[in-house]
Write an enzyme that holds these catalytic residues in place. Structure first.
Site, PDB file in Angstrom:
ATOM      1  N   ASN A 201       0.901  -1.267  -0.038  1.00 51.35           N
ATOM      2  CA  ASN A 201      -0.047   0.039   0.008  1.00 51.35           C
ATOM      3  C   ASN A 201       0.966   1.209  -0.065  1.00 51.35           C
ATOM      4  O   ASN A 201       2.056   1.199   0.231  1.00 51.35           O
ATOM      5  CB  ASN A 201      -0.858  -0.071   1.239  1.00 51.35           C
ATOM      6  CG  ASN A 201      -2.327   0.314   0.793  1.00 51.35           C
ATOM      7  OD1 ASN A 201      -2.636   1.606   0.293  1.00 51.35           O
ATOM      8  ND2 ASN A 201      -3.164  -0.224   1.448  1.00 51.35           N
ATOM      9  N   CYS A 202       0.318   2.623  -0.266  1.00 49.71           N
ATOM     10  CA  CYS A 202       0.894   3.639  -0.178  1.00 49.71           C
ATOM     11  C   CYS A 202       1.703   3.959   1.065  1.00 49.71           C
ATOM     12  O   CYS A 202       1.136   3.633   1.844  1.00 49.71           O
ATOM     13  CB  CYS A 202      -0.228   4.918  -0.321  1.00 49.71           C
ATOM     14  SG  CYS A 202       0.562   6.482  -0.231  1.00 49.71           S
ATOM     15  N   PRO A 203       2.725   4.246   0.845  1.00 52.28           N
ATOM     16  CA  PRO A 203       3.634   4.873  -0.185  1.00 52.28           C
ATOM     17  C   PRO A 203       4.745   3.586  -0.830  1.00 52.28           C
ATOM     18  O   PRO A 203       5.613   4.215  -1.742  1.00 52.28           O
ATOM     19  CB  PRO A 203       4.462   6.089   0.014  1.00 52.28           C
ATOM     20  CG  PRO A 203       4.855   5.628   1.370  1.00 52.28           C
ATOM     21  CD  PRO A 203       3.678   4.757   2.115  1.00 52.28           C
TER      22      PRO A 203
END
Lengths: 77, 155
Positions: free
Chosen positions: A13-15
């Site tokens: 998931n981000c980042p």
């Protein structure tokens, strides 16, 4: 599409996809192509934004269900 | 010339540990020069041992819970540890990076960490409790890079 190096950021998931992409690109020569796989739905916008801000080129984006494959050409300084 | 980002990290909970490290690591990936000034509870984010980072549902009505718990239950001993355990599990399940990983990503990409000397003295923290490679300084040092930054955020 031909590429020099492949990075799999699936499930991340981000980042993290962007960070993995940056790391992958740093191991390439200018104008070489990085293939990066991601499943984060936000990654489509983020990779576009990443390329727009850093000068690398997003050559191609493929979607297969929930999996996105990006081909990014490293910028020539 | 590279753009610059200046952050102040002032919070010391597990949830609020994310924004400074996510923004700093991403900005570094976007070729920004980044400095983070850690002050007050934010100094917890610089400790070698990150186990003090916890999340509390108490006083946070927006925190999603598996079942709604009234405040008087949330204040019972152990609830904070349970909530923290559940949050860490969720973080791992969803492929979200750990704070340690994001902090390392920042360090590897040259993000500068500055610990507020005044808070270190105020709370009697020991320099040995903190990770290597950080600076200890004050507000004037923050402005030295914040004054010429393109983005400044207080978190």
């Amino acid at each position: 599409m031909e590429f020099t190096k492949e990075v799999d950021a699936s499930g991340l998931n981000c980042p993290l996809p962007i960070l993995r992409c940056k790391k992958g690109l740093s191991e390439l020569e200018a104008a070489q192509v990085l293939k990066i796989i991601a499943t984060d739905p936000g990654s489509v916008k983020d990779f576009n934004a990443f390329c727009a801000q850093t000068g690398h080129t997003l050559l191609q984006l493929n979607q297969d269900g929930k999996t996105f494959t990006f081909y990014i050409k490293k910028r020539t300084d | 010339m590279a753009k610059k980002l200046a952050l102040i990290a002032s919070k010391g909970t597990l949830d609020w540990a994310y924004p400074p490290f996510i923004l700093a690591s991403t900005a570094a990936a976007l070729d920004y020069e980044v400095s983070i000034f850690f002050t007050f509870y934010g100094l917890t984010l610089l400790k070698k041992d990150l186990s003090d980072l916890k999340v509390s549902p108490l006083g946070n009505p927006a925190m999603p819970m598996p079942l709604p718990l009234p405040n008087f239950v949330q204040m019972l001993p152990g609830m904070e540890s349970i909530a923290t355990m559940m949050m860490k599990q969720k973080i791992a399940d969803k492929g979200v990076a750990s704070i340690e990983d994001l902090r390392n990503a920042c360090l590897e990409s040259g993000v500068k960490f500055i610990a507020c000397q005044m808070t270190v003295d105020l709370f009697d923290f020991k320099p040995a409790d903190f990770i290597e490679g950080i600076e200890f300084a004050g507000a004037a040092s923050f402005f030295e890079f914040a004054g010429e930054s393109d983005v400044n955020l207080f978190i």
